[in-house]
Design an enzyme around this catalytic site. Structure first.
Site, short mmCIF file in Angstrom:
data_model
loop_
_atom_site.label_atom_id
_atom_site.label_comp_id
_atom_site.label_asym_id
_atom_site.label_seq_id
_atom_site.Cartn_x
_atom_site.Cartn_y
_atom_site.Cartn_z
N TYR A 1 -20.76 -26.81 -17.44
CA TYR A 1 -20.39 -27.74 -18.51
C TYR A 1 -19.50 -27.04 -19.55
CZ TYR A 1 -20.79 -29.64 -23.18
OH TYR A 1 -20.50 -30.05 -24.46
N LYS B 1 -15.25 -27.43 -20.69
CA LYS B 1 -14.66 -27.57 -22.04
C LYS B 1 -13.54 -26.53 -22.22
CE LYS B 1 -16.96 -31.06 -23.53
NZ LYS B 1 -16.27 -32.35 -23.55
N SER C 1 -16.27 -28.16 -27.85
CA SER C 1 -17.61 -27.79 -28.31
C SER C 1 -17.65 -26.34 -28.78
CB SER C 1 -18.58 -27.97 -27.14
OG SER C 1 -19.80 -27.33 -27.40
C1 UD1 Z 1 -26.41 -28.00 -26.67
C2 UD1 Z 1 -25.66 -27.40 -25.52
C3 UD1 Z 1 -24.21 -27.17 -25.93
C4 UD1 Z 1 -23.60 -28.48 -26.36
C5 UD1 Z 1 -24.39 -29.01 -27.52
C6 UD1 Z 1 -23.84 -30.33 -27.92
C7 UD1 Z 1 -27.39 -26.06 -24.36
C8 UD1 Z 1 -27.82 -24.69 -23.96
N1 UD1 Z 1 -26.28 -26.14 -25.12
O1 UD1 Z 1 -26.43 -27.05 -27.70
O2 UD1 Z 1 -23.51 -26.65 -24.84
O3 UD1 Z 1 -22.26 -28.30 -26.70
O4 UD1 Z 1 -25.78 -29.16 -27.14
O5 UD1 Z 1 -24.71 -31.06 -28.68
O6 UD1 Z 1 -27.99 -27.03 -23.99
N2 UD1 Z 1 -34.70 -27.05 -29.14
C9 UD1 Z 1 -36.07 -26.95 -29.13
N3 UD1 Z 1 -36.80 -27.88 -28.44
C10 UD1 Z 1 -36.20 -28.90 -27.73
C11 UD1 Z 1 -34.79 -28.99 -27.77
C12 UD1 Z 1 -34.07 -28.05 -28.47
O7 UD1 Z 1 -36.65 -26.06 -29.73
O8 UD1 Z 1 -36.91 -29.69 -27.10
C13 UD1 Z 1 -33.95 -26.04 -29.89
C14 UD1 Z 1 -33.00 -25.24 -29.00
O9 UD1 Z 1 -33.65 -24.16 -28.42
C15 UD1 Z 1 -31.93 -24.84 -30.01
C16 UD1 Z 1 -31.87 -26.03 -30.97
O10 UD1 Z 1 -33.12 -26.71 -30.82
O11 UD1 Z 1 -32.30 -23.73 -30.71
C17 UD1 Z 1 -30.73 -26.99 -30.67
O12 UD1 Z 1 -30.81 -27.33 -29.31
P1 UD1 Z 1 -29.91 -28.50 -28.67
O13 UD1 Z 1 -30.02 -29.72 -29.50
O14 UD1 Z 1 -30.27 -28.60 -27.23
O15 UD1 Z 1 -28.41 -27.98 -28.85
P2 UD1 Z 1 -27.74 -26.59 -28.38
O16 UD1 Z 1 -28.59 -25.89 -27.42
O17 UD1 Z 1 -27.33 -25.85 -29.60
#
Ligand code: UD1
Length: 341
Positions: A150, A154, A125
């Protein structure tokens, strides 16, 4: 050629099985179904006209794993997806994460070595980079101290494969995924999050379908053009295709080193608001969302330098953001229809 896909009924695993079968590979899946459903096998069969072989057990069990490899010593390569993957849960239950994600890899490598199986593709990742100082992030960028157990699993798993390659004939390709989203165009397979989704895309589709009241946008005062965080979203089918190429590279011994690492992203960064905009355009649904405080542990912005994968693997992500959000919505609708029936 027979390929073992661990976690093959999961989100990325199932899409990879479809791509492998479409290229004529025989696939055997090992999955304990702890975060996936057995029906995925029927849907893989509907798409590719072939049902993969399947065995249900947890690879943390060394006896079962060794017995499996002895029985299937004709496996040509392993693609290892099976792992726990929820960041927050890993903070609550670190030992469960270390046991499950690390012991299973150790057992697999031992089983491979004992049966002279050489090649492994590992599901890593972009989380290993943390918040990099310069963007886009290349494979040369230093790995940072993991922000969660987690993420640490990795990093440790990458090191275990590398260390093992020094003293055995094991060869590996470590694939660092950016943010996989979307679903197969048939809407027969896709992401099936258990409970409340943590990730953005399933949360958007569930909020749009009424399963959740609204989406919370985590953070709107970041140093980005619209204030929301930026990620490199990649269509899961593009990602799956890269695994087939990685297996071919290993089996044909085309690699430059025993262990190679590749970033898998599109090279484009999109903000949360841009993803929402794309979703609203492709689905025709107005999404209810609220701007919220930042989520602890989130990086501000990251996107991939994909030139190594482009040049060495001859792979390039083909699908754009609209195809990703469109297919994710079709998958959500297919799930809703199934429940309604
Ligand atoms: C997450 C994991 C990362 C993993 C990756 C795989 C975390 C901190 N990181 O990454 O370790 O390898 O998924 O897919 O969880 N967001 C919102 N509202 C929500 C959900 C997400 O605003 O309800 C935003 C988050 O703040 C972020 C973006 O959407 O800016 C992407 O979030 P997400 O899909 O959870 O992925 P990551 O955080 O990048």
């Amino acid at each position: 050629m027979k390929i073992l896909v661990t976690g093959g009924t999961g989100y990325i695993g199932s899409h990879t099985v479809v791509e492998l079968q479409s290229k004529g590979y025989e696939v055997i899946i090992v999955d304990d179904l702890s975060n996936s459903s057995i029906e995925v096998l029927d849907n893989i069969a509907k798409i590719s006209g072939k049902r993969p072989l399947f065995e249900k057990f947890n690879l943390v069990d060394p006896d079962k794993t060794y017995a499996f490899f002895k029985l299937h010593s004709d496996i040509s390569a392993v693609i290892h997806f099976a792992a726990h993957k929820a960041v927050g849960e890993s903070v609550e239950l670190p030992l469960m994460y270390y046991r499950n994600n690390i012991a299973s890899l150790v057992n697999i490598l031992q089983g491979m070595i004992s049966n002279n199986i050489r090649d492994i593709v590992f599901s890593s990742s972009c989380t290993v980079y943390g918040q990099p100082d310069t963007l886009p992030v290349s494979e040369e960028t230093a790995v940072q101290k993991a922000a969660s157990p987690y993420g640490n699993t990795k990093q440790i798993c990458e090191e275990i494969i590398t260390d093992t390659s020094f003293s055995s004939n094991i060869r590996g390709i470590l694939l660092r995924y950016f943010n996989p989203i979307g679903a197969h165009e048939t809407a027969l397979i896709g992401e099936l999050p258990l409970g409340v989704p943590n990730c953005l895309m399933p949360y958007i589709t569930q909020a749009a379908s009424g399963k959740r009241p609204f989406l919370r946008v985590w953070g709107h005062d970041y140093d980005t053009p619209d204030g929301t965080a930026i990620r490199d979203y990649i269509h899961v089918v593009d990602l799956a295709k890269a695994h087939v190429i990685a297996v071919e590279r290993l089996c044909n011994a085309n690699g430059k080193d025993k262990i190679e690492t590749f970033n898998l992203g599109t090279g484009n960064g999109y903000s949360v608001l841009e993803v929402i905009k794309s979703f609203e355009k492709t689905s025709g649904v107005k999404l209810k969302y609220e701007l919220n405080d930042r989520r602890p542990g989130d990086v501000v912005k990251i996107w991939a330098d994909t030139s190594l994968a482009n040049n060495e693997l001859g792979w390039k992500a083909e699908k754009g953001l609209d195809e990703m959000t469109d297919s994710a919505w079709k998958w959500e609708m297919a799930l809703a229809n199934k429940i309604a029936k």
